[in-house]
Write a protein that holds these residues in place. Structure first.
Motif, PDB file in Angstrom:
ATOM      1  N   ARG A 194       0.839  -1.200   0.000  1.00  0.00           N
ATOM      2  CA  ARG A 194       0.000   0.000   0.000  1.00  0.00           C
ATOM      3  C   ARG A 194       0.872   1.246   0.000  1.00  0.00           C
ATOM      4  O   ARG A 194       0.615   2.209  -0.721  1.00  0.00           O
ATOM      5  CB  ARG A 194      -0.923  -0.016   1.209  1.00  0.00           C
ATOM      6  CG  ARG A 194      -2.086   0.901   1.028  1.00  0.00           C
ATOM      7  CD  ARG A 194      -3.075   0.731   2.145  1.00  0.00           C
ATOM      8  NE  ARG A 194      -3.790  -0.524   2.091  1.00  0.00           N
ATOM      9  CZ  ARG A 194      -3.850  -1.388   3.091  1.00  0.00           C
ATOM     10  NH1 ARG A 194      -3.191  -1.148   4.219  1.00  0.00           N
ATOM     11  NH2 ARG A 194      -4.543  -2.487   2.990  1.00  0.00           N
ATOM     12  N   ASP A 195       1.929   1.183   0.828  1.00  0.00           N
ATOM     13  CA  ASP A 195       2.859   2.307   0.836  1.00  0.00           C
ATOM     14  C   ASP A 195       3.429   2.535  -0.548  1.00  0.00           C
ATOM     15  O   ASP A 195       3.546   3.671  -1.020  1.00  0.00           O
ATOM     16  CB  ASP A 195       4.018   2.041   1.798  1.00  0.00           C
ATOM     17  CG  ASP A 195       3.561   2.031   3.238  1.00  0.00           C
ATOM     18  OD1 ASP A 195       2.437   2.516   3.506  1.00  0.00           O
ATOM     19  OD2 ASP A 195       4.317   1.521   4.083  1.00  0.00           O
TER      20      ASP A 195
ATOM     21  N   VAL B 152       1.037   4.254  -2.760  1.00  0.00           N
ATOM     22  CA  VAL B 152       1.014   5.696  -2.500  1.00  0.00           C
ATOM     23  C   VAL B 152       2.194   6.354  -3.186  1.00  0.00           C
ATOM     24  O   VAL B 152       2.077   7.375  -3.854  1.00  0.00           O
ATOM     25  CB  VAL B 152       1.046   5.958  -0.977  1.00  0.00           C
ATOM     26  CG1 VAL B 152       1.284   7.444  -0.706  1.00  0.00           C
ATOM     27  CG2 VAL B 152      -0.239   5.480  -0.346  1.00  0.00           C
TER      28      VAL B 152
ATOM     29  N   ARG C 111       3.844   5.275  -5.720  1.00  0.00           N
ATOM     30  CA  ARG C 111       3.639   5.295  -7.154  1.00  0.00           C
ATOM     31  C   ARG C 111       2.700   6.431  -7.514  1.00  0.00           C
ATOM     32  O   ARG C 111       2.896   7.142  -8.494  1.00  0.00           O
ATOM     33  CB  ARG C 111       3.048   3.971  -7.639  1.00  0.00           C
ATOM     34  CG  ARG C 111       3.984   2.785  -7.560  1.00  0.00           C
ATOM     35  CD  ARG C 111       5.160   2.908  -8.481  1.00  0.00           C
ATOM     36  NE  ARG C 111       4.773   3.201  -9.842  1.00  0.00           N
ATOM     37  CZ  ARG C 111       4.262   2.314 -10.701  1.00  0.00           C
ATOM     38  NH1 ARG C 111       4.136   1.069 -10.329  1.00  0.00           N
ATOM     39  NH2 ARG C 111       3.915   2.674 -11.915  1.00  0.00           N
ATOM     40  N   ALA C 112       1.661   6.647  -6.698  1.00  0.00           N
ATOM     41  CA  ALA C 112       0.706   7.709  -6.964  1.00  0.00           C
ATOM     42  C   ALA C 112       1.385   9.064  -6.873  1.00  0.00           C
ATOM     43  O   ALA C 112       1.072   9.983  -7.621  1.00  0.00           O
ATOM     44  CB  ALA C 112      -0.446   7.624  -5.967  1.00  0.00           C
TER      45      ALA C 112
ATOM     46  N   THR D  38      -0.062  -3.500 -10.259  1.00  0.00           N
ATOM     47  CA  THR D  38      -0.662  -2.208 -10.531  1.00  0.00           C
ATOM     48  C   THR D  38      -0.935  -1.561  -9.180  1.00  0.00           C
ATOM     49  O   THR D  38      -1.525  -2.189  -8.304  1.00  0.00           O
ATOM     50  CB  THR D  38      -2.002  -2.371 -11.262  1.00  0.00           C
ATOM     51  OG1 THR D  38      -1.874  -3.479 -12.133  1.00  0.00           O
ATOM     52  CG2 THR D  38      -2.381  -1.152 -12.015  1.00  0.00           C
ATOM     53  N   PRO D  39      -0.482  -0.334  -8.993  1.00  0.00           N
ATOM     54  CA  PRO D  39      -0.620   0.267  -7.663  1.00  0.00           C
ATOM     55  C   PRO D  39      -2.072   0.263  -7.177  1.00  0.00           C
ATOM     56  O   PRO D  39      -2.323   0.055  -6.001  1.00  0.00           O
ATOM     57  CB  PRO D  39      -0.122   1.690  -7.868  1.00  0.00           C
ATOM     58  CG  PRO D  39       0.709   1.651  -9.092  1.00  0.00           C
ATOM     59  CD  PRO D  39       0.184   0.548  -9.945  1.00  0.00           C
ATOM     60  N   SER D  40      -2.991   0.463  -8.092  1.00  0.00           N
ATOM     61  CA  SER D  40      -4.372   0.581  -7.645  1.00  0.00           C
ATOM     62  C   SER D  40      -4.854  -0.704  -6.991  1.00  0.00           C
ATOM     63  O   SER D  40      -5.710  -0.678  -6.122  1.00  0.00           O
ATOM     64  CB  SER D  40      -5.279   0.932  -8.816  1.00  0.00           C
ATOM     65  OG  SER D  40      -5.256  -0.135  -9.753  1.00  0.00           O
TER      66      SER D  40
ATOM     67  N   LEU E 285      -4.245  -0.464  -3.508  1.00  0.00           N
ATOM     68  CA  LEU E 285      -5.147   0.496  -2.878  1.00  0.00           C
ATOM     69  C   LEU E 285      -6.540  -0.089  -2.744  1.00  0.00           C
ATOM     70  O   LEU E 285      -7.240   0.145  -1.774  1.00  0.00           O
ATOM     71  CB  LEU E 285      -5.189   1.781  -3.714  1.00  0.00           C
ATOM     72  CG  LEU E 285      -3.857   2.540  -3.715  1.00  0.00           C
ATOM     73  CD1 LEU E 285      -3.879   3.641  -4.755  1.00  0.00           C
ATOM     74  CD2 LEU E 285      -3.560   3.099  -2.334  1.00  0.00           C
ATOM     75  N   ARG E 286      -6.912  -0.842  -3.742  1.00  0.00           N
ATOM     76  CA  ARG E 286      -8.236  -1.433  -3.711  1.00  0.00           C
ATOM     77  C   ARG E 286      -8.417  -2.407  -2.548  1.00  0.00           C
ATOM     78  O   ARG E 286      -9.527  -2.636  -2.096  1.00  0.00           O
ATOM     79  CB  ARG E 286      -8.499  -2.186  -5.017  1.00  0.00           C
ATOM     80  CG  ARG E 286      -9.179  -1.350  -6.067  1.00  0.00           C
ATOM     81  CD  ARG E 286      -9.247  -2.104  -7.373  1.00  0.00           C
ATOM     82  NE  ARG E 286      -9.727  -3.477  -7.157  1.00  0.00           N
ATOM     83  CZ  ARG E 286     -10.982  -3.782  -6.896  1.00  0.00           C
ATOM     84  NH1 ARG E 286     -11.893  -2.854  -6.777  1.00  0.00           N
ATOM     85  NH2 ARG E 286     -11.329  -5.039  -6.722  1.00  0.00           N
TER      86      ARG E 286
ATOM     87  N   GLU F  15      -7.830  -1.997   0.256  1.00  0.00           N
ATOM     88  CA  GLU F  15      -8.228  -1.189   1.412  1.00  0.00           C
ATOM     89  C   GLU F  15      -9.533  -1.715   2.003  1.00  0.00           C
ATOM     90  O   GLU F  15     -10.514  -1.836   1.296  1.00  0.00           O
ATOM     91  CB  GLU F  15      -8.409   0.273   0.933  1.00  0.00           C
ATOM     92  CG  GLU F  15      -8.637   1.265   2.031  1.00  0.00           C
ATOM     93  CD  GLU F  15      -7.450   1.374   2.955  1.00  0.00           C
ATOM     94  OE1 GLU F  15      -7.632   1.842   4.056  1.00  0.00           O
ATOM     95  OE2 GLU F  15      -6.345   0.948   2.581  1.00  0.00           O
TER      96      GLU F  15
END
Lengths: 831, 399, 241
Positions: A730-731, A734, A736-737, A823-825, A828-829, A831
């Motif tokens: 997750r970090d 972030v 990557r975002a 894929t970074p998302s 995040l997903r 979550e």
């Protein structure tokens, strides 16, 4: 239902689970393999000694492991049921080393009935033909068919006998015990082995209180002893015990590292499920529900993995058994290990050990899980605070463990178990401290890391500090694995250097002559050697063994100069007096292993069976000797002749004016006539090379186990790093975002692994040196009585660090790739 | 002793060797000991045993020869087989009676030039020895058979002519020449077993009896199988017997047979019955019957009558009858032996009833046969006569 | 707002996820346009696709079909590196939680975008100080994120999202984990700072509070992006030139 949820969890995290599975499996496999190997060798020994011993309860044996035929005649003439045996090693058709068992089937009807009942005694054959027999397996192993003539070579002579038939010994164990044996009439065996006038021993069957044993004892001449068969084979078996213990310790080390893996997997699984656990607690699951679910999961994982490990272990056992058997053959006694003896109890033991270890490793995470409050998930910070508490607790335990370790190591005595326990506690103690030390170490290095690697490197390094609960343990595990292999490597190299050094000191002569077993050179031969041009000096002696109830005692009686004698004692001003005493008094010097086994030291008395009965010799000194781990008693030839009246010579050392002439002189000696002995001439360097070769072969097993420990550790590190990087995902998303490239994220991950590797390597150095020190000064001393110089080869240290870093980096590849690919998302997903 | 005894000896010994040397046969044999139901090569094998023997290289008996003493008391190693066969009946002052057997067999397994002889080993030998001893305690109704086997090497077993000594371990027969007659010896025997000890002095009271034609004893009509054979039919015996802690000073009479040969048996017999008696009137009588396969008495059956002075005469097969009266069944081997006999020698006007002193005198070791002390009573020329003796019965049921 | 330059556009964008073997369609032929400098709220039920839309705009996710344009760039046509560079320069992202890199101090977290842009060290520190001051946390620069309260963390996140003067700010439920008071503060900060810099702000939210401060409200219903029209401000929310 809770369990089902847990299993689903394991299935979901299959990579993690698989790694833990592999770790436990390999750990269990090593334990099984080590157990099976030492069992097989022990069993092989038992079978081969049982096959030869039969039902004998007592042996009569004398000097040099032989007894005069006259002793046998005397017993038989008194009507005593004595049974003779002649046995030794022979070469069949120039190619196969077999044991010849020479029996007298007429009288050997009860002791070795498995041979006697089926055997065709060669000398009985039609027309007095020389014949032998074997089991079908033994015959085909040597490529011999019934009716074939066989060249049997031993003692420098060759005899041709015909395989008249094969026989079935009836039981599988005997089939095994005879797998490399050839059976012959005792007369043929005597002839083949050059043992005219001598027997290997005389066997008896009696109860300890049988009156006739007293009669037997009265009939025995000096130097010939009545020995308890059981205590003889116990004494032999005892010699292998140290080897067993050493192997078992390495096996347990592998399992220990496996335990770490389980701990890691289960902790990770708990961390991941904190939220789920919170919910479960909220809807009314008790702490015990949660803990038992986790423990049960672990138990199932452990059960499946251990079962797999057992199968792997049995496969591994083949290699290990061969290596162990080789060592036993090199160092102790001829043994025939043709089958792997699989003991169901051992397998069950390994399986239970695997399951228990898994459950044990899961205990901490299970407890951690129960602490989860129903209302919410804990934050990472809370977790780390808790981990901090754990690590302080671990520090406490570590200090206690080290204290215990010191106690165990300091306690005098020769027991091996406390030594290994001490070593174990030391490693555990230090390992428990490592997690606490890791953050401080990394913190110290932070400015440097930032300077070199920049922002992202800093981030990677900080991750180590941030999640000590995970990284600390991983570093500790890797450090333990690396230190173990480093320690063992340092020990082996110290030993090797000491051996080479010792060979240098001891092998003072340039050319050696040894008589074949059972034959003897005489003083005229020595004189002939002396008269060869270029020979400066000749020393000679006689190796023999004296029978004793604690097993045979190897005695070396030497005729040597003061200079030669000096290699056995500390060279100081007392040398002259000592040398005089050596020649004139009834004194002996004993080698370290002998002193160790018999608990003797300088000034003690050692009773030896001389021709005039038992005589107590003064132990004038203990000397360093790596030749035999059962030990050697050294006495002067003068003393020997005075007390034992046996002029045999079977070892001659020749010092040359010019060592470069050794090849020529070797050839000249080889051509010398010798009336009574077959002999071999060996150059100094050949002995040295052969010794080192055997040494290296001996440690082949150790190296295999070392490798396995590192493999388990490697799996552990991969597993740990994957868990870590998963938590990081997750970090990383972030980041990557925010705009970090996959490469930069990979760099963060790599810096983290690299730092962990370096930290492990650094921690492994003191731990490894300490381990080596204990192995050299405590374990080896207690196992074999050897002292050796402690030598830390910097190359081995660097190798260790490189191994740690390499292992960490290699282990980091997979998790890093995952980070990069994901894929970074997706993170995040979650979550 | 008689040629029947000799035959029995040969047979046993050959079986012994075959069993020990034939591959696997030893195993089969041991199995048969463990479970008697297993077919054994020993009974099946008289013909095959004899047929299988290759005598190439051995010395052979081809006709009468002059015996040379003391050399001929010792071994004849170039002949295949040889034995020293001693049996006797003794009695203590308090009337305790005993029978004893002390027999030593020698067999060469290979001819003199065999490679075994060239082995560098003090245990290498062509000569193997077997000893059978037994003691019968008449009053106690007990019988103790024992056997030993040994190679004739390293002084464990062997035979010497001078001084005369034949032994297997601690069972010994020793002697020295006596002037009493040509070839006579005064002997002693010492035997010690777990069950008993005996030690006897043996003094010949008659000259040697040379069996057959001057000691040349044909075993088949064609003379291809024959032995050299002589006996001392009556030896005054004194000594002691000890069973456990009971010691008996005894005296009595013994019979001693010497025989050696390489090939001495025809191949068609299943067994034999052998009788040797020392009668109170000073006569010694030996008779044997060889039983053919078809149950008939073989024409080679014969006997010898030795009178008080040692004069002897042969008795041929048609000059005597043997009539078995009662049978005794061995519990050990299930063999059924005829133990009570009526013997008639019409030419001597002699009728003897033979009864064993103890029924169970069966050797149950590696070889099974009945060999036991007997008492005889009957009439000679219508005058009552009694005596003692030994009987050997082989080929009944299991070997 | 005279210039109505389209900054972000979705043309028939679809995005599916595999959820335990079942295909879950989050966006289906979604189409919309967001103008430069606009402050837009994105409404929708949980799981309706708000986060997905933001992720797609940020280029940390890619669509299965359709076309997404940000500025001049068609996201699907450019490389990952280009997207990363775009994020680095032009994008600020504020998440609901876990915004901050735990291994970086508060100051370092804020400084991170500048560091990535290789801004000179001194300028970086000055701007970081300034940015932290703007969100009222200048004294916490040396702390690690874990020691901050939820509201403080989100303020740091806002500071980090804006420090490199991005043209586009994406906020995914930035106040979702905060109490009302803190939420309001963070929202104010985010909106006002975006407007100050003329940045485009797309903010996924539940909060009606947030909706009141924005130029326009979009809503995702059954995978489609629709304008939110209420009786009272139907005209007002439709930006007019």
């Amino acid at each position: 239902m809770l369990l089902r949820a847990g299993l689903r969890e394991l299935v979901r995290r299959r990579t993690q689970a698989l790694l833990a599975f592999c770790g436990i499996a390999v750990g269990a496999a090593v334990v099984v393999a080590v157990d099976t190997a030492s069992d097989s060798v022990r069993r092989g020994f038992e079978i081969s000694s049982d096959t030869v011993n039969g039902s004998a309860t007592h042996h009569i044996s004398g000097r040099g492991g032989v007894v005069d035929v006259a002793v046998y005649s005397r017993l038989r003439a008194a009507g005593l049921p004595a049974v003779p045996l002649v046995t030794g090693l022979v070469t069949l058709n120039g190619d196969h080393t077999y044991r010849i068992i020479g029996i007298d089937a007429l009288v050997d009807t009860s002791i070795r009935s498995h041979l006697g009942r089926t055997v065709d005694i060669g000398a009985f054959g039609d027309g007095g033909e020389l014949t032998v027999t074997m089991t079908p397996g033994a015959a085909s192993a040597a490529g011999i068919k019934v009716g074939d003539s066989i060249n049997i070579d031993a003692a420098g002579r060759s005899t041709i006998a015909r395989l008249v038939a094969t026989f079935d010994p009836g039981e599988d164990v005997y089939e095994q015990g005879l797998a490399t044996s050839v059976i012959a009439d005792i007369a043929l065996a005597q002839h083949v082995l050059g043992m005219k006038g001598r027997l290997s021993r005389i066997d008896l069957v009696a109860n300890a209180d049988d009156q006739f044993l007293r009669v037997v004892e009265r009939l025995l001449p000096p130097g010939v002893q009545l020995l308890n068969a059981q205590s003889q084979s116990d004494a032999q078996r005892d010699m292998v015990r140290s080897l067993d213990t050493n192997l078992a310790a390495l096996g347990l080390l592998a399992l220990l590292i496996g335990v770490f893996l389980i701990y890691n997997t289960m902790t990770f699984s708990v961390v991941r499920r904190r939220q789920t656990i919170g919910i479960l607690r909220a809807i009314g699951a008790t702490r015990w529900n949660i803990a038992s679910r986790i423990l049960l999961e672990a138990a199932l994982l452990g059960a499946a993995a251990s079962a797999t490990g057992i199968v792997l272990g049995l496969i591994l056992a083949k290699t290990l058994t061969a290596l162990t058997a080789q060592t036993v053959n090199d160092l102790y006694f001829e043994t025939e290990v043709t089958a792997i003896s699989v003991d169901g109890l051992n397998l069950a033991k390994a399986w239970i050990l695997g399951v228990l270890a898994t459950v044990f490793a899961a205990m901490l995470p299970a407890i951690e899980a129960t602490r989860t409050e129903p209302r919410a998930a804990l934050s990472r910070a809370d977790l780390e605070t808790r981990a901090g508490r754990w690590s302080r607790w671990a520090l406490g335990v570590g200090v206690v463990a080290m204290f215990l370790s010191v106690l165990l190591l300091v306690v005098p005595g020769n027991l091996l178990l406390p030594a290994f326990a001490g070593l174990f506690f030391l490693i555990v103690g230090l390992a428990l401290m490592i997690p606490l030390l890791v953050p401080s170490l990394v913190r110290l290095a932070l400015p440097l890391i930032k300077k070199i690697g920049g922002f992202d490197a800093l981030m990677g390094a900080r991750y180590i500090i941030r999640s000590t609960s995970r990284t600390g343990v991983a570093v500790a595990a890797l450090a333990v694995a690396v230190s173990a292999t480093m320690g063992v490597a340092i020990m082996i190299s110290s030993f090797r250097l000491s051996l080479i050094d010792w060979l240098e000191t001891r092998l003072r002569a340039d050319v050696y002559v040894t008589a074949d077993s059972g034959t003897s050179l005489d003083s005229s031969f020595v004189d002939r050697v002396k008269s060869i041009e270029g020979v400066r000096n000749v020393g000679f002696g006689n190796w023999t063994s004296l029978a004793s109830d604690a097993g045979p005692i190897t005695v070396f009686a030497i005729a040597t100069t003061e200079d030669g004698f000096a290699s056995y004692v500390r060279a100081d001003e007392s040398l002259k007096d000592r040398f005089t005493q050596f020649g004139n008094d009834n004194v002996v010097y004993i080698s370290e292993p002998f002193a160790h086994r018999r608990q003797l030291q300088e000034g003690d008395r050692l009773a030896l069976p001389t021709d005039a009965g038992e005589l107590r010799f003064l132990v004038a000194g203990v000397y360093k000797d790596y030749r035999s781990d059962r030990g050697i008693v050294l006495m002067s030839r003068a003393t020997w002749l005075r007390q034992f009246n046996d002029p045999a010579i079977n070892a001659v050392g020749v010092v040359l004016d010019d060592p470069s002439q050794s090849t020529r002189i070797k050839d000249e000696i080889a051509q010398l006539p010798s009336d009574s002995a077959a002999f071999e001439v060996i150059a100094n360097h050949e002995i040295r090379e052969a010794s080192i070769k055997i040494f290296d072969r001996t440690f082949a097993v150790t190296n295999v186990l070392r490798l396995l420990a590192v493999i388990v550790a490697g799996i552990g590190i991969v597993s740990a790093l994957m868990a870590l990087q998963f938590e990081r995902s997750r970090d990383f998303a972030v980041l990557r975002a925010v705009g970090l490239t996959p490469g930069q994220v990979a760099k963060i991950a790599s810096v983290e692994t690299l730092c962990m590797g370096i930290a492990s390597g650094l921690f492994a150095v003191p731990l490894g040196i300490l381990t080596a020190w204990i192995l050299v000064h405590v374990v080896n001393r207690r196992s074999f009585g050897w002292t050796m110089d402690f030598h830390v080869d910097p190359v081995l240290i660097l190798q260790g660090i490189a191994l740690a870093v390499g292992a960490a980096l290699a282990a980091g590849i997979l998790p890093t790739l995952r980070v990069v690919r994901q894929t970074p998302s997706a993170s995040l997903r979650n979550e | 002793m008689s040629s029947v005894a000799s035959i029995s000896g040969i047979r046993l010994w050959l079986i012994a060797l075959t069993v020990l040397t034939g591959l696997g046969a030893f195993g089969v044999f041991v199995n048969s000991v463990e479970s008697p139901s297993v077919a054994t090569p020993a009974t099946a094998g008289l013909e095959s045993v004899l047929g299988a023997t290759d005598d190439t290289g051995f010395a052979r008996v081809s006709g009468p020869r002059d015996f040379i003493f003391p050399a001929d008391h010792g071994p004849h190693p170039n002949f295949r087989t040889e034995w020293w066969y001693l049996t006797g009946n003794v009695e203590s002052l308090d009337g305790s009676r005993f029978g004893y057997q002390m027999t030593i067999f020698r067999s060469a397994t290979a001819p003199p030039d065999s490679p075994v002889a060239a082995l560098e080993s003090d245990l290498a030998t062509r000569q193997y020895y077997m000893a059978h001893v037994a003691l019968t305690d008449v009053r106690g109704g007990r019988y103790f058979p024992h056997e030993k086997f040994s190679r004739g090497a390293a002084n464990i077993a062997g035979a010497w002519a001078t001084p005369f000594r034949v032994w297997v371990e601690n069972w010994r027969l020793e002697g020295q020449p006596s002037d009493a007659c040509e070839g006579c010896m005064v002997m002693r025997t010492d035997v010690k077993t777990d069950d008993f000890t005996f030690s006897f002095g043996l003094k010949p009271v008659k000259p040697l009896t040379l069996q057959g034609d001057r000691g040349y004893s044909k075993k088949t009509v064609d003379g291809k199988n024959a032995s050299h054979y002589f006996s001392m039919t009556r030896l005054a015996t004194t000594g002691f017997v000890r069973i456990n802690d009971d010691r008996y000073e005894v005296q009595g009479t013994s019979w001693f047979d010497r025989e050696w040969s390489t090939s001495s048996l025809g191949a068609s017999q299943v067994g034999w019955d052998w009788f040797a008696f020392q009668l109170e009137d000073g006569t010694d009588l030996m008779l044997y019957r060889m039983r053919g396969k078809d149950g008939t008495t073989d024409p080679a059956s014969a006997g010898t009558l030795v009178d008080e002075d040692g004069q002897y005469q042969a008795i041929s097969a048609d000059e005597f009858t043997l009539e078995p009266l009662t049978r005794w069944k061995s519990r050990d081997t299930a063999a059924s032996y005829p133990l009570v006999w009526r013997i008639r020698v019409p030419g001597e006007n002699l009728v003897l009833n033979v009864k064993p002193v103890v029924d169970a005198q069966e050797h149950t070791g590696l070889f099974r046969y009945w060999e036991g002390a007997v008492r005889v009573e009957g009439t000679r020329d219508d005058q009552p006569v009694t005596g003692v003796g030994y009987v050997e019965l082989t080929g009944y049921g299991a070997p | 707002m005279t210039q109505r330059e389209v900054f972000v556009s979705f043309e028939n964008v679809s995005r599916h996820f595999d959820e335990g073997g079942r295909q879950l369609t989050v966006l289906r032929d979604a189409t919309c346009e967001i103008y430069r400098g606009e402050v837009v709220a994105l409404l929708g039920r949980s799981g309706s696709g708000k986060s997905t839309m933001l992720n797609l705009i940020a280029g940390i996710d890619v669509c299965d079909s359709g076309r997404i344009t940000v500025g001049e760039m068609v996201l699907d046509d450019v490389t990952e590196t280009a997207r990363t560079l775009f994020r680095r320069r032009e994008l600020g992202f504020v998440f609901q939680s876990f915004n901050l890199v735990p291994t970086l101090k508060v100051g370092e977290n804020v400084e991170l975008p500048l560091a990535l842009l290789k801004v000179d060290e001194r300028e970086r520190q000055a701007r970081t100080r300034h940015a932290l001051a703007e969100v009222g946390l200048e004294d916490r620069a040396q702390a690690f994120p874990e020691s901050l309260s939820g509201g403080e963390r989100q303020r740091v996140a806002v500071a980090r999202a804006l420090i490199h003067k991005p043209s586009l700010i994406l906020a995914d439920e930035p106040t979702g984990n905060l109490d009302d008071e803190n939420a309001s503060g963070v929202l104010d900060l985010l909106v006002s700072m975006s407007r100050e810099r003329g940045a485009t702000l797309v903010m996924a939210t539940h909060s009606g509070d947030a909706a009141n401060r924005v130029d326009r409200i979009l809503r995702i219903v059954s995978g489609r992006i629709e304008p939110w029209v209420t009786e009272n401000d139907s005209a007002g929310t439709e930006p007019t030139g």
